[in-house]
Design an enzyme around this catalytic site. Sequence first.
Site, PDB file in Angstrom:
ATOM      1  N   ARG A 163       0.957   3.668  -2.214  1.00 34.55           N
ATOM      2  CA  ARG A 163       1.925   3.037  -2.952  1.00 34.55           C
ATOM      3  C   ARG A 163       2.319   3.602  -4.392  1.00 34.55           C
ATOM      4  O   ARG A 163       1.501   3.706  -5.305  1.00 34.55           O
ATOM      5  CB  ARG A 163       1.770   1.391  -3.163  1.00 34.55           C
ATOM      6  CG  ARG A 163       2.711   0.714  -3.952  1.00 34.55           C
ATOM      7  CD  ARG A 163       2.359  -0.769  -3.830  1.00 34.55           C
ATOM      8  NE  ARG A 163       3.107  -1.008  -2.620  1.00 34.55           N
ATOM      9  CZ  ARG A 163       3.404  -2.456  -2.374  1.00 34.55           C
ATOM     10  NH1 ARG A 163       3.237  -3.522  -3.378  1.00 34.55           N
ATOM     11  NH2 ARG A 163       3.650  -2.714  -1.248  1.00 34.55           N
ATOM     12  N   GLN A 173       7.450  -1.899   5.482  1.00 32.81           N
ATOM     13  CA  GLN A 173       7.738  -3.389   5.687  1.00 32.81           C
ATOM     14  C   GLN A 173       9.010  -3.470   6.716  1.00 32.81           C
ATOM     15  O   GLN A 173       9.198  -4.260   7.560  1.00 32.81           O
ATOM     16  CB  GLN A 173       8.617  -3.514   4.361  1.00 32.81           C
ATOM     17  CG  GLN A 173       9.360  -4.826   3.932  1.00 32.81           C
ATOM     18  CD  GLN A 173       8.353  -6.198   4.412  1.00 32.81           C
ATOM     19  OE1 GLN A 173       7.360  -6.079   3.406  1.00 32.81           O
ATOM     20  NE2 GLN A 173       8.517  -7.083   4.998  1.00 32.81           N
ATOM     21  N   CYS A 222      10.776 -10.094   1.965  1.00 36.43           N
ATOM     22  CA  CYS A 222       9.421  -9.237   2.267  1.00 36.43           C
ATOM     23  C   CYS A 222       8.589  -9.993   1.517  1.00 36.43           C
ATOM     24  O   CYS A 222       7.342  -9.466   1.765  1.00 36.43           O
ATOM     25  CB  CYS A 222       9.815  -7.760   1.734  1.00 36.43           C
ATOM     26  SG  CYS A 222      10.650  -7.545   0.024  1.00 36.43           S
ATOM     27  N   ARG A 247       3.557  -7.677   9.297  1.00 32.14           N
ATOM     28  CA  ARG A 247       2.653  -6.645   8.414  1.00 32.14           C
ATOM     29  C   ARG A 247       1.450  -5.984   9.149  1.00 32.14           C
ATOM     30  O   ARG A 247       1.234  -4.822   9.302  1.00 32.14           O
ATOM     31  CB  ARG A 247       2.637  -6.795   6.861  1.00 32.14           C
ATOM     32  CG  ARG A 247       3.645  -7.209   6.405  1.00 32.14           C
ATOM     33  CD  ARG A 247       4.798  -5.603   6.039  1.00 32.14           C
ATOM     34  NE  ARG A 247       4.070  -4.661   5.500  1.00 32.14           N
ATOM     35  CZ  ARG A 247       3.997  -4.559   4.171  1.00 32.14           C
ATOM     36  NH1 ARG A 247       4.600  -5.252   3.355  1.00 32.14           N
ATOM     37  NH2 ARG A 247       3.263  -3.424   3.588  1.00 32.14           N
TER      38      ARG A 247
END
Length: 304
Positions: A100, A130, A258, A286
């Site tokens: 990330r 996502q 999300c 997820r």
Amino acid sequence: MMHLISVSDLAHEEIYELLDLAARIKERRGHYTDALKDMSLAMIFEKPSTRTRVSFEVAMTELGGHALYLNYADLQLGRSETICDTASVLSRYVHVIMARVYRHETVRELARCADIPVINALSDMEHPCQLLADLLTIRERKGDLKDLRIAWIGDGNNVCNSLMLGSAITGMNLSVACPAGYEPDAGIVARANELGSGVLITNDPIEAASGADVLYTDVWVSMGDEKEEEKRLRDFSGFQINSDLLGHAKSDCIVLHCLPAHRGQEISAEVLDGEHSVVMDQAENRLHAQKALLMAVIPRQCDG
Ligand code: CP
Ligand code: NVA
């Protein structure tokens, strides 16, 4: 598929294979305990996370493997070791890397230099993990994805970019409503138009929401945009998903977010916590979608 950096790395059939596997895994959660036995996932985080971090770590544990949380600033990366050296070294230890990051180029560079699969766990440009959970959630509620009407209301950000590509590949009709100046990335709009039937971009939330099967929003201030917060909160006024806007969608419309959410900004509390909202299923998915993804990208070695 070796890496998952962009949703456009996935072909139509690969998306459906992942969704089918995720659905099977969800149904029989205890049945895949050896699927990734002795495999390790390195998780590099340059930004905060709740869902991504926990769902990936639990996914590896439940599949018989192991995940390592690596804070970017604590790695030698944070003291200017190159991305490429980091990718090469991690490739000697683990079987898959997820990252990330702020700059999309960072995760692309990791993928270029790694000898193992690299997964984008959110960059300034995309959030493909996502998207897989979003599609799984929509399909659970609506059956087939093709020809559904989906409306994105708010910032043309990373999540929106991945949704544009995912909608194009699966044949959903997406309308994106953003304030002027916050439209999604032009290159991704062009790519989505190449891949599918085209995205409607508008500055009118009612135009986008009218007749929608799915309404979707995300924060107005993404990680990295904090300096613009005051201006953004002003500019996004009128782009909230609330009961009035929901009234323009189909009566059985589902609402996605999300998460994390800011009740009273991009979505009203009444809608986020109301009967049309499927955001907790979406968050749960997820885990299932990423298990499917990990099983698809990690090549299993033969013991013998
Ligand atoms: N939706 C999502 O990626 O959440 P986190 O930032 O908590 O990982
Ligand atoms: N657009 C948001 C998504 C968070 C999951 C961000 O990048 O901060």
